[in-house]
Design a protein around this motif. Structure first.
Motif, PDB file in Angstrom:
ATOM      1  N   ALA A 108     -19.659   8.584   3.188  1.00 38.17           N
ATOM      2  CA  ALA A 108     -20.123   7.634   4.202  1.00 38.17           C
ATOM      3  C   ALA A 108     -19.413   6.298   4.064  1.00 38.17           C
ATOM      4  N   ALA A 109     -19.217   5.850   2.823  1.00 43.02           N
ATOM      5  CA  ALA A 109     -18.509   4.586   2.596  1.00 43.02           C
ATOM      6  C   ALA A 109     -17.072   4.673   3.085  1.00 43.02           C
ATOM      7  N   ALA A 110     -16.427   5.807   2.842  1.00 39.82           N
ATOM      8  CA  ALA A 110     -15.044   5.983   3.281  1.00 39.82           C
ATOM      9  C   ALA A 110     -14.938   5.978   4.801  1.00 39.82           C
ATOM     10  N   ASP A 111     -15.956   6.513   5.467  1.00 38.46           N
ATOM     11  CA  ASP A 111     -15.962   6.572   6.932  1.00 38.46           C
ATOM     12  C   ASP A 111     -16.500   5.302   7.580  1.00 38.46           C
ATOM     13  N   GLY A 112     -17.129   4.441   6.774  1.00 40.09           N
ATOM     14  CA  GLY A 112     -17.785   3.264   7.337  1.00 40.09           C
ATOM     15  C   GLY A 112     -19.073   3.607   8.056  1.00 40.09           C
ATOM     16  N   SER A 113     -19.696   4.720   7.660  1.00 38.52           N
ATOM     17  CA  SER A 113     -20.925   5.173   8.318  1.00 38.52           C
ATOM     18  C   SER A 113     -22.153   4.693   7.550  1.00 38.52           C
ATOM     19  N   GLU A 114     -23.251   4.474   8.279  1.00 41.43           N
ATOM     20  CA  GLU A 114     -24.520   4.112   7.670  1.00 41.43           C
ATOM     21  C   GLU A 114     -25.633   4.938   8.295  1.00 41.43           C
ATOM     22  N   PHE A 115     -26.694   5.158   7.522  1.00 38.19           N
ATOM     23  CA  PHE A 115     -27.813   5.972   7.968  1.00 38.19           C
ATOM     24  C   PHE A 115     -29.113   5.242   7.672  1.00 38.19           C
TER      25      PHE A 115
END
Length: 223
Positions: A176-183
């Motif tokens: 998620a950090a590599a993709d810049g994603s947050e949940f």
């Protein structure tokens, strides 16, 4: 096998009408956070506890939890601006122990749920070790549609602590950090980036979340 517990304590007090973080509100002889910490310290098989706090509240948090610790140590880390960022900060603190195999399962718990029991933690650990992930679920009652018709009684509400196999949790949050994603939910990150099965563990509505002023009184009565 050893577990780790991450206690999230970065909420606000806006909806309870408080001018401070709601987890620092009095609850019995301690605070909401103190009650959550006391339970975490009782859970069997826990090697590490990480407490995530809002920047600038370290002193107030220390006042609430240090009297409870005895000989135990708790890592304190400043959280981010979102829940996901706060969880990631804590997981990074545990990364070396996860990679070495010293920790095999991690529980993420919202400290605003001060009545979660040690037995509930242990049940989620067991289910996470078997399936990969585990979330407490409790029946939701007295629900109506906008047409005032009763809602199907099979609906459940998701609670914390949510537990996961540690390597899967670390890998998912790194992705998620590599993709810049947050949940908004830990399980959501695992579902997106992992292949684990997330099992439901039976809970009750007694595991309430302090959100409104009356919740403190209810927690006092139940606790």
């Amino acid at each position: 096998m050893s577990a780790a517990i991450v206690l999230l304590a970065g909420g606000s007090g806006s909806r309870v009408g408080a001018g401070l973080n709601k987890v620092l509100l009095p609850l019995g002889p301690t605070t909401v956070l103190g009650r959550s910490m006391a339970t975490a310290l009782e859970v069997a098989g826990v090697a590490r506890i990480v407490l995530v706090v809002r920047p600038g509240e370290q002193a107030a948090v220390a006042e609430a939890v240090v009297p409870l610790l005895g000989e135990r140590e708790v890592a304190v880390v400043a959280g981010g601006t979102t829940r996901h960022q706060s969880e990631w900060q804590a997981i990074q603190v545990l990364a070396a122990d996860i990679e070495s195999g010293a920790i095999d399962v991690v529980a993420i718990h919202d400290s605003a749920r001060p009545l979660a029991s040690a037995l509930l933690y242990e049940a989620t650990f067991e289910a996470a070790r078997e399936h990969g992930g585990a979330i407490p679920a409790a029946p939701m009652g007295h629900l109506l549609t906008t047409a005032l018709a009763p809602v199907d009684g099979t609906l459940v509400g998701v609670q914390t602590p949510q537990s996961f196999r540690a390597p899967d949790l670390l890998a998912a949050y790194r992705s998620a950090a590599a993709d810049g994603s947050e949940f908004t939910d830990t399980a959501g990150c695992l579902e997106r980036y992992g292949s684990v099965r997330i099992a439901a563990v039976a809970s009750t509505r007694l595991n309430l979340k302090v959100t409104f002023p009356e919740d403190i009184a209810v927690a006092e009565a139940l606790g």
